[in-house]
Design an enzyme around this catalytic site. Structure first.
Site, PDB file in Angstrom:
ATOM      1  N   ASN A  42       0.469  -0.778   0.146  1.00 28.65           N
ATOM      2  CA  ASN A  42       0.194  -0.169   0.215  1.00 28.65           C
ATOM      3  C   ASN A  42       1.195   1.591  -0.165  1.00 28.65           C
ATOM      4  O   ASN A  42       1.673   1.441   0.356  1.00 28.65           O
ATOM      5  CB  ASN A  42      -0.976   0.663   1.151  1.00 28.65           C
ATOM      6  CG  ASN A  42      -0.221  -0.454   2.706  1.00 28.65           C
ATOM      7  OD1 ASN A  42       0.596  -0.611   2.308  1.00 28.65           O
ATOM      8  ND2 ASN A  42      -1.133   0.381   3.519  1.00 28.65           N
ATOM      9  N   GLU A  44       0.443   4.659   0.532  1.00 24.48           N
ATOM     10  CA  GLU A  44      -0.601   6.288   0.541  1.00 24.48           C
ATOM     11  C   GLU A  44       0.064   7.556   0.773  1.00 24.48           C
ATOM     12  O   GLU A  44       0.623   7.657  -0.495  1.00 24.48           O
ATOM     13  CB  GLU A  44      -1.197   5.942   2.174  1.00 24.48           C
ATOM     14  CG  GLU A  44      -1.492   4.955   2.849  1.00 24.48           C
ATOM     15  CD  GLU A  44      -1.440   4.910   4.729  1.00 24.48           C
ATOM     16  OE1 GLU A  44      -0.637   5.454   5.434  1.00 24.48           O
ATOM     17  OE2 GLU A  44      -2.352   3.745   5.002  1.00 24.48           O
ATOM     18  N   ASN A  45      -1.377   8.394   0.655  1.00 20.98           N
ATOM     19  CA  ASN A  45      -0.901   9.839   0.328  1.00 20.98           C
ATOM     20  C   ASN A  45      -1.426  11.046   1.362  1.00 20.98           C
ATOM     21  O   ASN A  45      -2.469  10.786   1.855  1.00 20.98           O
ATOM     22  CB  ASN A  45      -1.747   9.794  -0.993  1.00 20.98           C
ATOM     23  CG  ASN A  45      -1.423  12.186  -1.536  1.00 20.98           C
ATOM     24  OD1 ASN A  45      -1.863  12.591  -1.694  1.00 20.98           O
ATOM     25  ND2 ASN A  45       0.180  11.514  -2.150  1.00 20.98           N
ATOM     26  N   ALA A  46      -1.064  11.902   1.403  1.00 18.93           N
ATOM     27  CA  ALA A  46      -1.542  12.551   2.036  1.00 18.93           C
ATOM     28  C   ALA A  46      -3.133  13.575   2.053  1.00 18.93           C
ATOM     29  O   ALA A  46      -4.160  14.423   3.159  1.00 18.93           O
ATOM     30  CB  ALA A  46      -0.486  14.553   2.205  1.00 18.93           C
ATOM     31  N   CYS A  53      -4.221   0.432  -2.399  1.00 15.88           N
ATOM     32  CA  CYS A  53      -3.768  -0.162  -2.247  1.00 15.88           C
ATOM     33  C   CYS A  53      -2.833  -1.057  -2.525  1.00 15.88           C
ATOM     34  O   CYS A  53      -1.990  -1.749  -3.289  1.00 15.88           O
ATOM     35  CB  CYS A  53      -5.188  -1.435  -1.845  1.00 15.88           C
ATOM     36  SG  CYS A  53      -6.655  -0.786  -1.082  1.00 15.88           S
ATOM     37  N   GLU A  55      -2.776  -4.688  -3.036  1.00 14.00           N
ATOM     38  CA  GLU A  55      -4.042  -5.520  -4.282  1.00 14.00           C
ATOM     39  C   GLU A  55      -3.127  -4.557  -4.854  1.00 14.00           C
ATOM     40  O   GLU A  55      -2.709  -5.396  -6.517  1.00 14.00           O
ATOM     41  CB  GLU A  55      -4.754  -6.541  -3.843  1.00 14.00           C
ATOM     42  CG  GLU A  55      -4.814  -7.029  -2.540  1.00 14.00           C
ATOM     43  CD  GLU A  55      -5.415  -5.671  -1.653  1.00 14.00           C
ATOM     44  OE1 GLU A  55      -4.662  -4.671  -1.027  1.00 14.00           O
ATOM     45  OE2 GLU A  55      -6.386  -5.920  -1.105  1.00 14.00           O
ATOM     46  N   CYS A  86     -10.228  -5.356   0.732  1.00 16.99           N
ATOM     47  CA  CYS A  86     -11.195  -4.097   0.291  1.00 16.99           C
ATOM     48  C   CYS A  86     -11.888  -4.160  -1.004  1.00 16.99           C
ATOM     49  O   CYS A  86     -11.971  -5.094  -2.316  1.00 16.99           O
ATOM     50  CB  CYS A  86     -10.785  -2.939   0.356  1.00 16.99           C
ATOM     51  SG  CYS A  86     -10.241  -1.962  -1.250  1.00 16.99           S
ATOM     52  N   CYS A  89     -10.753  -3.378  -4.698  1.00 18.08           N
ATOM     53  CA  CYS A  89      -9.600  -4.265  -4.848  1.00 18.08           C
ATOM     54  C   CYS A  89     -10.245  -5.719  -5.383  1.00 18.08           C
ATOM     55  O   CYS A  89      -9.786  -6.237  -6.443  1.00 18.08           O
ATOM     56  CB  CYS A  89      -8.863  -4.813  -3.754  1.00 18.08           C
ATOM     57  SG  CYS A  89      -7.085  -3.241  -3.277  1.00 18.08           S
TER      58      CYS A  89
HETATM   59  N1  THU Z   1      -5.147  -1.840   2.928  1.00 19.15           N
HETATM   60  C1  THU Z   1      -4.704  -2.075   1.124  1.00 19.15           C
HETATM   61  O1  THU Z   1      -3.494  -2.183   0.928  1.00 19.15           O
HETATM   62  N2  THU Z   1      -5.770  -3.157   0.764  1.00 19.15           N
HETATM   63  C2  THU Z   1      -6.762  -3.875   1.072  1.00 19.15           C
HETATM   64  O2  THU Z   1      -7.164  -4.807   0.496  1.00 19.15           O
HETATM   65  C3  THU Z   1      -7.124  -3.393   2.656  1.00 19.15           C
HETATM   66  C4  THU Z   1      -6.036  -2.501   2.998  1.00 19.15           C
HETATM   67  C5  THU Z   1      -4.256  -0.626   3.070  1.00 19.15           C
HETATM   68  C6  THU Z   1      -4.919   0.538   2.141  1.00 19.15           C
HETATM   69  C7  THU Z   1      -4.493   1.540   3.435  1.00 19.15           C
HETATM   70  O3  THU Z   1      -3.297   2.047   3.507  1.00 19.15           O
HETATM   71  C8  THU Z   1      -4.168   0.588   4.318  1.00 19.15           C
HETATM   72  O4  THU Z   1      -4.583  -0.405   4.442  1.00 19.15           O
HETATM   73  C9  THU Z   1      -6.016   1.001   5.698  1.00 19.15           C
HETATM   74  O5  THU Z   1      -7.083   1.255   5.646  1.00 19.15           O
END
Ligand code: THU
Length: 130
Positions: A42, A44-46, A53, A55, A86, A89
């Site tokens: 994963n 992330e971003n500000a 994610c 996947e 999620c 994904c």
């Molecule tokens: N996240 C994933 O990388 N995959 C998923 O299927 C569920 C959530 C990440 C997104 C975010 O960076 C962190 O988990 C918390 O939600």
């Protein structure tokens, strides 16, 4: 490649995760029909909604390299619960691999396996557009 081997590749991606906001690293490894594996984490971003994610990182790496046939996905985290994919994904994976086998892992490195159709029943796909 065994489920455990694929999961270990996913676990090795946890250290590459960029997750300063959630502090919830996720790793993924996508086994392709030709035997290649694309990994992801994963990022992330500000601007939180711009996060991608693990996947989907693995999936877009594969598709952008011309690979579209997938057999198994491993997705793992360090939490107590299994790291279930999620909804976004699940939908993205379904586009290319409606019968994908999904291996999910937790922080104890316990694994469980579930077919994508069980994670996303009655799904919408390319053929739904005809
Ligand atoms: N996240 C994933 O990388 N995959 C998923 O299927 C569920 C959530 C990440 C997104 C975010 O960076 C962190 O988990 C918390 O939600």
């Amino acid at each position: 490649m065994t489920h455990r081997e694929l999961a270990e590749l996913a676990y090795s991606m946890l250290d590459r995760s960029y997750s300063p906001y959630s502090k919830f690293p996720v790793g993924a490894a996508l086994l392709c029909a030709d035997g290649r594996v694309f990994t992801g984490c994963n990022v992330e971003n500000a601007a939180y909604g711009s996060t991608i994610c693990a996947e989907r990182t693995a999936l877009v790496k594969a598709v952008s390299e011309g690979v579209r046939e997938f057999v198994t996905l491993a997705v793992v985290g360090r939490g107590e619960d299994f790291c279930w994919p999620c909804g976004a994904c699940r939908q993205m994976l379904r586009e290319f691999a409606p019968n994908l086998e999904v291996v999910v892992g937790n922080g104890k490195k316990e694994l469980t396996v579930i077919p994508l159709p069980e994670l996303l029943p009655h799904s919408f796909g390319p053929e739904s557009l005809t």
